[in-house]
Scaffold this motif. Structure first.
Motif, PDB file in Angstrom:
ATOM      1  N   LEU A 104      10.193   9.106  11.455  1.00  0.00           N
ATOM      2  CA  LEU A 104       8.904   9.536  12.212  1.00  0.00           C
ATOM      3  C   LEU A 104       8.766  10.933  12.808  1.00  0.00           C
ATOM      4  N   HIS A 105       7.357  10.923  12.605  1.00  0.00           N
ATOM      5  CA  HIS A 105       7.481  12.707  12.438  1.00  0.00           C
ATOM      6  C   HIS A 105       6.250  12.840  13.439  1.00  0.00           C
ATOM      7  N   GLY A 133       5.178  15.078  17.676  1.00  0.00           N
ATOM      8  CA  GLY A 133       5.289  15.447  18.901  1.00  0.00           C
ATOM      9  C   GLY A 133       6.398  15.280  19.197  1.00  0.00           C
ATOM     10  N   ARG A 134       6.595  14.552  20.436  1.00  0.00           N
ATOM     11  CA  ARG A 134       8.154  13.971  20.793  1.00  0.00           C
ATOM     12  C   ARG A 134       8.568  13.168  19.860  1.00  0.00           C
ATOM     13  N   GLN A 135       8.606  12.064  18.896  1.00  0.00           N
ATOM     14  CA  GLN A 135       9.097  11.420  17.785  1.00  0.00           C
ATOM     15  C   GLN A 135       9.939  12.174  16.516  1.00  0.00           C
ATOM     16  N   GLU A 136       9.734  13.225  17.320  1.00  0.00           N
ATOM     17  CA  GLU A 136      10.232  13.512  15.621  1.00  0.00           C
ATOM     18  C   GLU A 136      11.752  13.882  15.210  1.00  0.00           C
ATOM     19  N   GLU A 167       3.696   6.086  24.403  1.00  0.00           N
ATOM     20  CA  GLU A 167       3.199   5.850  23.580  1.00  0.00           C
ATOM     21  C   GLU A 167       4.123   5.680  21.711  1.00  0.00           C
ATOM     22  N   GLU A 168       4.805   7.227  22.183  1.00  0.00           N
ATOM     23  CA  GLU A 168       5.566   7.611  21.636  1.00  0.00           C
ATOM     24  C   GLU A 168       7.075   6.933  21.349  1.00  0.00           C
ATOM     25  N   VAL A 180       9.976   8.662  22.086  1.00  0.00           N
ATOM     26  CA  VAL A 180      11.040   9.620  21.796  1.00  0.00           C
ATOM     27  C   VAL A 180      12.195   9.782  21.677  1.00  0.00           C
ATOM     28  N   ASN A 181      11.800  11.247  20.812  1.00  0.00           N
ATOM     29  CA  ASN A 181      13.403  11.325  20.211  1.00  0.00           C
ATOM     30  C   ASN A 181      14.037  12.237  21.693  1.00  0.00           C
TER      31      ASN A 181
END
Length: 407
Positions: free
Chosen positions: A58-59, A61-64, A105-106, A108-109
């Motif tokens: 995933l790429h 925001g905080r899900q990078e 929603e993300e 999150v990493n």
């Protein structure tokens, strides 16, 4: 993608796999996650329910940089998150989604989460999965224990997997397994290794978690484990029911006392409701096997959770029937412990809610999740519960087990 053939192993993970399985190293210390896929046709497997597995990144925001591993067994689609403790993001079969809609929603990493923030509630900033592992040094509400701030539900969900291996049996039923290793380590504090395995079969509406905790240190250590299994609509709705063989129910705190008589029933989305929690002590069979069910109001769809009381002796029922946008969700949570801060759980000597694991020792935890696709499947599962309850009463304790100060 590195392939392991025959009996060649990669650490202890491969010892969990039948001989001669197809194996692929997806992530390890020499190999970053890469977009990759394989399916039954590529493997030359002829089956009535073709299957596929896909790894993607995933790429934004905080899900990078978060890795998702998606298993489509031909009937059920299961999405795993190697970057977040090998949690299960969601599963779906027959148009029914197992999971929930979190305001987060993300995916999150963990690099973007500070567990100590919000007075120890930073864990909530990434909370949106179907299955969330909690532990392993501790679980429960944040607070200070023995001079150390324990954050909400431990670190497990924010530990990226060190290694991930996909295994597919070459013979029917062509079981698909994903094995991984998590490491919870700190100098002078803890040296835990957790091997996880998630398995399913083509055409099945079921998947199984098989986790092993190992104390790699030289000294005994306390540990706690809780599986935070979370469900929203369509199974959760006004009139939905929780069904399990239960010996005792107690309110977690005073907030849950007024609804004790209806502890196993659910309201529809209720703005301002917040949450109630109940501590449950289940019944099991002679070997400790038991189950828990959530089904919709009509009893036409549900989910069944199978586990063993010798591994996970207590159960927390979390009812967060707030508004849909706030997060309308319930948690079915078997564990070694309740959700009080660890400092309070040592008082329950008879329940052993803060167990120890010796040097080199292991503890095993297995849970299975099954979608109940129709009224017949729900009825059959409820009959299993009634058989285990065996006509015995459920004790309703009118007051919380303890009254600690909560944040």
């Amino acid at each position: 993608m590195k392939k392991i053939s025959g009996l060649i192993g990669v650490t202890a993970l491969t010892s969990m796999t039948p001989a001669l399985a197809w194996e692929y190293v997806l992530i390890d210390d020499q190999k970053p996650a890469q977009n990759w896929s394989i399916d039954s046709q590529q493997l030359g497997i002829q089956t009535e329910t073709p299957f596929s597995i896909q790894l993607r990144t995933l790429h934004g925001g905080r899900q990078e940089g978060v890795s998702l591993l998606e298993i489509d067994n031909g009937t059920m689609k299961i999405t795993l998150i190697p970057t977040r403790g090998m949690n299960v993001l969601q599963a779906e079969a027959d148009g029914v989604r197992l999971g929930w809609d979190s305001p987060v929603e993300e995916v999150v990493n963990p690099a973007f989460i500070e567990l100590n923030s919000r007075a120890g509630l930073g864990w909530l900033e990434g909370f949106n999965e179907l299955v969330t592992r909690c532990g392993y040094e501790w679980v429960g509400h944040p607070g200070v224990d023995q001079g150390e701030l324990l954050t909400l539900h431990g670190r497990a969900s924010n530990i990226p997997a060190s290694q991930v291996i996909l295994s597919i049996d070459p013979k029917p039923p062509y079981t698909i397994r994903v094995k991984a290793e998590l490491r919870e380590q700190a100098f002078k504090k803890v040296d835990f290794a957790v091997t996880t395995e998630i398995s399913t079969e083509p055409g099945s509406r079921r998947f199984t978690l098989n986790d092993t905790l190992t104390n790699q240190g030289d000294y005994p250590k306390e540990y706690q484990v809780l599986y935070h299994n979370n469900f929203g609509p369509p199974l959760l709705e006004q009139g939905a029911r929780f069904v399990a063989p239960i010996r005792q129910v107690s309110p977690f705190n005073t907030r849950a006392v007024p609804e004790l008589e209806h502890w196993d029933q659910y309201q529809g989305p209720t703005p301002g409701y917040d949450e109630t929690v109940y501590n449950l002590i289940p019944y099991g069979d002679s070997e400790g096997n038991t189950l828990a069910i959530l089904h919709n109001q009509a009893g036409t769809q549900g989910v069944q959770l199978d586990y063993n009381l010798n591994q996970l002796p207590v159960f927390s029922l979390w009812k967060n029937t707030d508004s849909l946008k706030q997060g309308y969700v319930t948690g079915l949570e078997p564990g070694t412990s309740f959700s009080y801060n660890r400092r309070w759980q040592r008082d329950f000597k008879g329940l052993n809610l803060v167990p120890q694991i010796g040097p080199g020792e292991q503890r095993h935890f297995q849970l299975s999740f099954s979608l109940l696709k129709d009224a017949a499947a729900v009825s059959q599962a409820v009959q299993k519960v009634e058989s285990l309850q065996a006509g015995r009463d459920t004790e309703l304790r009118p007051q919380p087990l303890i009254q600690p100060q909560m944040p």
